[in-house]
Design an enzyme around this catalytic site. Structure first.
Site, PDB file in Angstrom:
ATOM      1  CG  HIS A 196       7.640   5.185   0.969  1.00 38.48           C
ATOM      2  ND1 HIS A 196       7.256   6.225   1.786  1.00 38.48           N
ATOM      3  CD2 HIS A 196       7.728   4.102   1.776  1.00 38.48           C
ATOM      4  CE1 HIS A 196       7.124   5.794   3.020  1.00 38.48           C
ATOM      5  NE2 HIS A 196       7.402   4.502   3.052  1.00 38.48           N
TER       6      HIS A 196
ATOM      7  CG  HIS B 131      -0.061   0.122   2.511  1.00 38.21           C
ATOM      8  ND1 HIS B 131       0.498  -0.988   3.141  1.00 38.21           N
ATOM      9  CD2 HIS B 131       0.372   1.187   3.219  1.00 38.21           C
ATOM     10  CE1 HIS B 131       1.208  -0.591   4.190  1.00 38.21           C
ATOM     11  NE2 HIS B 131       1.154   0.718   4.257  1.00 38.21           N
TER      12      HIS B 131
END
Ligand code: ATP
Ligand code: MG
Length: 180
Positions: A127, A41
């Site tokens: 990220h 995620h």
């Protein structure tokens, strides 16, 4: 009663499968403790222990203030925190859509503050964590070697996750979604 919650961009299955294939094609395996594909995620805001009132306040705030349209998310190659020569986190970067992700993260930050959470003091850096590495390891060669992950997806929602920490690592469960 509190739950461990965080807000994130969830990956669609096509990206999950595509990224798993991309990783096995472009590496001989990741160093450290790889995050299982089911857990991949993009964290927007980690809330931590959250009570029901705070959870509802966060969701209400997002409902009201997330006015961005759905957008396209693309990726770069690998990067590392704090730096590739002494990495503790290996990640996949965000290319196209990184400005939009930052805007969504900023709204999530405001939502958290409106629910009484302490402001996040670290700057936001979107990220996708691929692996956690202890002790810190030099991954500069790997970061150099791996090209951009070419798939893209539409982001049309923010996902609120509950995290269960266990002996075999974390398991995440979707609590709610707010549509863009
Ligand atoms: P584990 O902690 O067992 O390694 P995890 O980090 O995947 O598992 P959580 O600690 O619940 O599970 O974290 C959920 C998400 O929030 C992860 O993306 C994690 O990197 C991020 N996160 C956790 N703590 C913080 C924090 N203090 N600040 C920012 N992001 C955090
Ligand atoms: Mg953690």
């Amino acid at each position: 009663m509190t739950e461990r919650l965080f807000l994130a961009v969830a990956l669609i299955d096509e990206i999950r499968h595509g990224l798993a294939a991309f990783l096995s094609d472009s590496t001989t395996g990741l160093p450290g403790r790889p995050v299982p594909p089911d857990n991949w995620h993009l964290t927007l805001r980690f809330l931590g222990p959250t009570d029901a009132l705070q959870r509802d306040r966060v969701l209400e705030f997002l409902d009201e203030h997330l006015v961005l349209e759905p957008f396209t998310l693309g990726f770069t190659g690998f990067g590392a925190f704090p730096k590739p020569s002494r990495a503790t986190v290996l990640w996949l970067g965000v290319g196209r859509g990184s400005d939009e992700v930052a805007v969504v993260a900023a709204v999530c930050e405001q939502a958290a503050i409106s629910a009484g959470f302490q402001p996040e003091d670290r700057p936001f850096h979107s990220h996708l964590t691929l692996s956690r590495i202890r002790p810190p390891t030099n991954v500069a060669g790997l970061v150099e070697q791996v090209g951009p992950f070419p798939l893209r997806m539409q982001v049309d929602r923010v996902t609120l996750y509950r995290s269960h920490l266990g002996r075999d690592g974390a398991a995440y469960e979707i609590v709610d979604e707010v549509l863009l």
